[in-house]
Design a protein around this motif. Structure first.
Motif, PDB file in Angstrom:
ATOM      1  N   HIS A 146      20.858  15.516  17.834  1.00  0.00           N
ATOM      2  CA  HIS A 146      20.822  16.876  18.270  1.00  0.00           C
ATOM      3  C   HIS A 146      20.116  17.073  19.518  1.00  0.00           C
ATOM      4  N   GLY A 147      20.926  18.409  20.094  1.00  0.00           N
ATOM      5  CA  GLY A 147      20.257  18.446  21.638  1.00  0.00           C
ATOM      6  C   GLY A 147      20.397  17.746  22.560  1.00  0.00           C
ATOM      7  N   LEU A 148      21.269  16.721  22.555  1.00  0.00           N
ATOM      8  CA  LEU A 148      21.468  15.820  23.522  1.00  0.00           C
ATOM      9  C   LEU A 148      22.640  16.203  24.293  1.00  0.00           C
ATOM     10  N   SER A 149      23.104  15.817  25.473  1.00  0.00           N
ATOM     11  CA  SER A 149      24.455  16.067  26.066  1.00  0.00           C
ATOM     12  C   SER A 149      25.262  14.938  25.715  1.00  0.00           C
ATOM     13  N   GLN A 150      26.700  14.951  25.971  1.00  0.00           N
ATOM     14  CA  GLN A 150      27.464  13.740  25.540  1.00  0.00           C
ATOM     15  C   GLN A 150      26.890  12.503  26.462  1.00  0.00           C
ATOM     16  N   ILE A 151      26.729  12.569  27.675  1.00  0.00           N
ATOM     17  CA  ILE A 151      26.378  11.479  28.641  1.00  0.00           C
ATOM     18  C   ILE A 151      24.896  10.885  27.733  1.00  0.00           C
ATOM     19  N   GLU A 152      23.954  11.647  27.596  1.00  0.00           N
ATOM     20  CA  GLU A 152      22.664  11.220  26.929  1.00  0.00           C
ATOM     21  C   GLU A 152      23.017  10.572  25.455  1.00  0.00           C
ATOM     22  N   ALA A 153      23.927  10.993  24.712  1.00  0.00           N
ATOM     23  CA  ALA A 153      24.180  10.746  23.518  1.00  0.00           C
ATOM     24  C   ALA A 153      24.824   9.470  23.544  1.00  0.00           C
ATOM     25  N   LYS A 154      25.702   9.096  24.307  1.00  0.00           N
ATOM     26  CA  LYS A 154      26.351   7.893  24.451  1.00  0.00           C
ATOM     27  C   LYS A 154      25.545   6.777  24.889  1.00  0.00           C
ATOM     28  N   ILE A 155      24.586   7.221  25.996  1.00  0.00           N
ATOM     29  CA  ILE A 155      23.737   6.164  26.105  1.00  0.00           C
ATOM     30  C   ILE A 155      22.743   5.643  24.952  1.00  0.00           C
ATOM     31  N   LYS A 156      22.298   6.756  24.534  1.00  0.00           N
ATOM     32  CA  LYS A 156      21.277   6.399  23.088  1.00  0.00           C
ATOM     33  C   LYS A 156      22.145   5.861  22.051  1.00  0.00           C
ATOM     34  N   ILE A 157      23.359   6.100  21.795  1.00  0.00           N
ATOM     35  CA  ILE A 157      23.927   5.334  20.780  1.00  0.00           C
ATOM     36  C   ILE A 157      24.211   3.837  21.146  1.00  0.00           C
ATOM     37  N   LYS A 158      24.721   3.504  22.401  1.00  0.00           N
ATOM     38  CA  LYS A 158      24.807   2.228  22.838  1.00  0.00           C
ATOM     39  C   LYS A 158      23.552   1.302  22.776  1.00  0.00           C
ATOM     40  N   GLU A 159      22.443   2.028  23.471  1.00  0.00           N
ATOM     41  CA  GLU A 159      21.045   1.428  23.301  1.00  0.00           C
ATOM     42  C   GLU A 159      20.655   1.006  21.514  1.00  0.00           C
ATOM     43  N   PHE A 160      21.029   2.049  20.908  1.00  0.00           N
ATOM     44  CA  PHE A 160      20.460   1.939  19.586  1.00  0.00           C
ATOM     45  C   PHE A 160      21.082   1.126  18.882  1.00  0.00           C
ATOM     46  N   VAL A 161      22.361   0.728  18.840  1.00  0.00           N
ATOM     47  CA  VAL A 161      23.143  -0.168  18.269  1.00  0.00           C
ATOM     48  C   VAL A 161      22.986  -1.477  18.449  1.00  0.00           C
ATOM     49  N   GLN A 162      22.775  -1.837  20.011  1.00  0.00           N
ATOM     50  CA  GLN A 162      22.343  -3.060  20.453  1.00  0.00           C
ATOM     51  C   GLN A 162      20.960  -3.676  19.891  1.00  0.00           C
ATOM     52  N   ALA A 163      20.084  -2.510  20.197  1.00  0.00           N
ATOM     53  CA  ALA A 163      18.584  -2.672  19.591  1.00  0.00           C
ATOM     54  C   ALA A 163      18.725  -3.067  18.134  1.00  0.00           C
ATOM     55  N   ALA A 164      19.539  -2.407  17.209  1.00  0.00           N
ATOM     56  CA  ALA A 164      19.705  -2.618  15.883  1.00  0.00           C
ATOM     57  C   ALA A 164      20.151  -4.054  15.735  1.00  0.00           C
ATOM     58  N   PHE A 165      21.031  -4.544  16.451  1.00  0.00           N
ATOM     59  CA  PHE A 165      21.690  -5.861  16.344  1.00  0.00           C
ATOM     60  C   PHE A 165      20.814  -7.064  16.482  1.00  0.00           C
ATOM     61  N   PHE A 166      19.814  -6.956  17.658  1.00  0.00           N
ATOM     62  CA  PHE A 166      18.878  -7.964  18.171  1.00  0.00           C
ATOM     63  C   PHE A 166      17.788  -7.812  17.326  1.00  0.00           C
ATOM     64  N   LYS A 167      17.272  -6.593  16.688  1.00  0.00           N
ATOM     65  CA  LYS A 167      16.133  -6.600  15.684  1.00  0.00           C
ATOM     66  C   LYS A 167      16.726  -6.649  14.308  1.00  0.00           C
ATOM     67  N   LYS A 168      17.826  -7.241  14.033  1.00  0.00           N
ATOM     68  CA  LYS A 168      18.317  -7.621  12.653  1.00  0.00           C
ATOM     69  C   LYS A 168      18.106  -6.585  11.665  1.00  0.00           C
ATOM     70  N   LYS A 169      18.564  -5.392  12.131  1.00  0.00           N
ATOM     71  CA  LYS A 169      18.608  -3.884  11.358  1.00  0.00           C
ATOM     72  C   LYS A 169      20.115  -3.915  11.067  1.00  0.00           C
ATOM     73  N   ARG A 170      20.402  -3.670   9.803  1.00  0.00           N
ATOM     74  CA  ARG A 170      22.117  -4.241   9.310  1.00  0.00           C
ATOM     75  C   ARG A 170      22.576  -2.813   9.073  1.00  0.00           C
ATOM     76  N   HIS A 171      21.800  -1.766   8.608  1.00  0.00           N
ATOM     77  CA  HIS A 171      22.410  -0.438   8.249  1.00  0.00           C
ATOM     78  C   HIS A 171      21.758   0.790   8.971  1.00  0.00           C
ATOM     79  N   ILE A 172      22.357   1.293   9.668  1.00  0.00           N
ATOM     80  CA  ILE A 172      21.694   2.424  10.379  1.00  0.00           C
ATOM     81  C   ILE A 172      22.472   3.633  10.349  1.00  0.00           C
ATOM     82  N   ILE A 173      22.163   4.663  10.639  1.00  0.00           N
ATOM     83  CA  ILE A 173      22.581   5.966  10.508  1.00  0.00           C
ATOM     84  C   ILE A 173      22.388   6.822  11.713  1.00  0.00           C
TER      85      ILE A 173
END
Length: 169
Positions: free
Chosen positions: A74-101
């Motif tokens: 909420h409140g993010l632009s498309q560019i900011e959101a895409k960057i956040k999604i990419k870093e969030f998914v990668q961080a979840a993978f490397f931190k062994k988080k399997r289920h994210i929303i």
């Protein structure tokens, strides 16, 4: 259309001049260099269509999964959101988080830009190699205004990381 104020124009110029710099300097964790080495050696590919089956939806509904992490766009632009999604998914993978929303929100008349763009961003090669699939969760987890993502298990790729490191020496 109204004219931009000097402050708005200055802000716009600041953000547009730094867009390329932002995307190049993302750090996922405090040991980002180690993760970058691991990321390059992961033979991750995605051969499926990324849409999870009804069984996963049923398990979510019956609370069989514990959600490891949430990201609110909420409140993010498309560019900011895409960057956040990419870093969030990668961080979840490397931190062994399997289920994210990821909470995208529904937008006006259920036609939000982030709601509609997020699935296509998740399907891009850069992000999809870390995920098994995604779906809209049940209402109590956000419903149409959220996306549940099942992340791949990093432990399945550790042997490949060790092999690649030995070959590079």
């Amino acid at each position: 259309m109204s004219k931009l104020t000097k402050e708005d124009l200055a802000l716009w110029n600041y953000y547009t001049s730094n867009i390329t710099q932002i995307s190049k300097k993302i750090e996922l964790t405090s040991n980002a260099q180690k993760n970058e080495k691991e990321r390059k050696s992961l033979p991750l590919t995605n051969k499926n269509n990324l849409i999870l089956e009804q069984q996963a939806k049923k398990m979510l509904k019956n609370k069989k999964f514990v959600i490891d992490a949430f990201l609110d766009l909420h409140g993010l632009s498309q560019i900011e959101a895409k960057i956040k999604i990419k870093e969030f998914v990668q961080a979840a993978f490397f931190k062994k988080k399997r289920h994210i929303i990821i909470i995208t929100g529904k937008g006006e008349n259920n036609k939000g830009i982030l709601k509609n763009k997020t699935p296509s961003w998740l399907a891009e090669k850069e992000i999809s190699k870390y995920i098994i699939g995604f779906l809209n969760p049940p209402e109590f987890l956000g419903g149409d205004g959220a996306i549940y993502i099942n992340i791949k298990n990093i432990d399945k790729y550790k042997t490949n990381i060790i092999k690649d490191d030995e070959e590079n020496k």
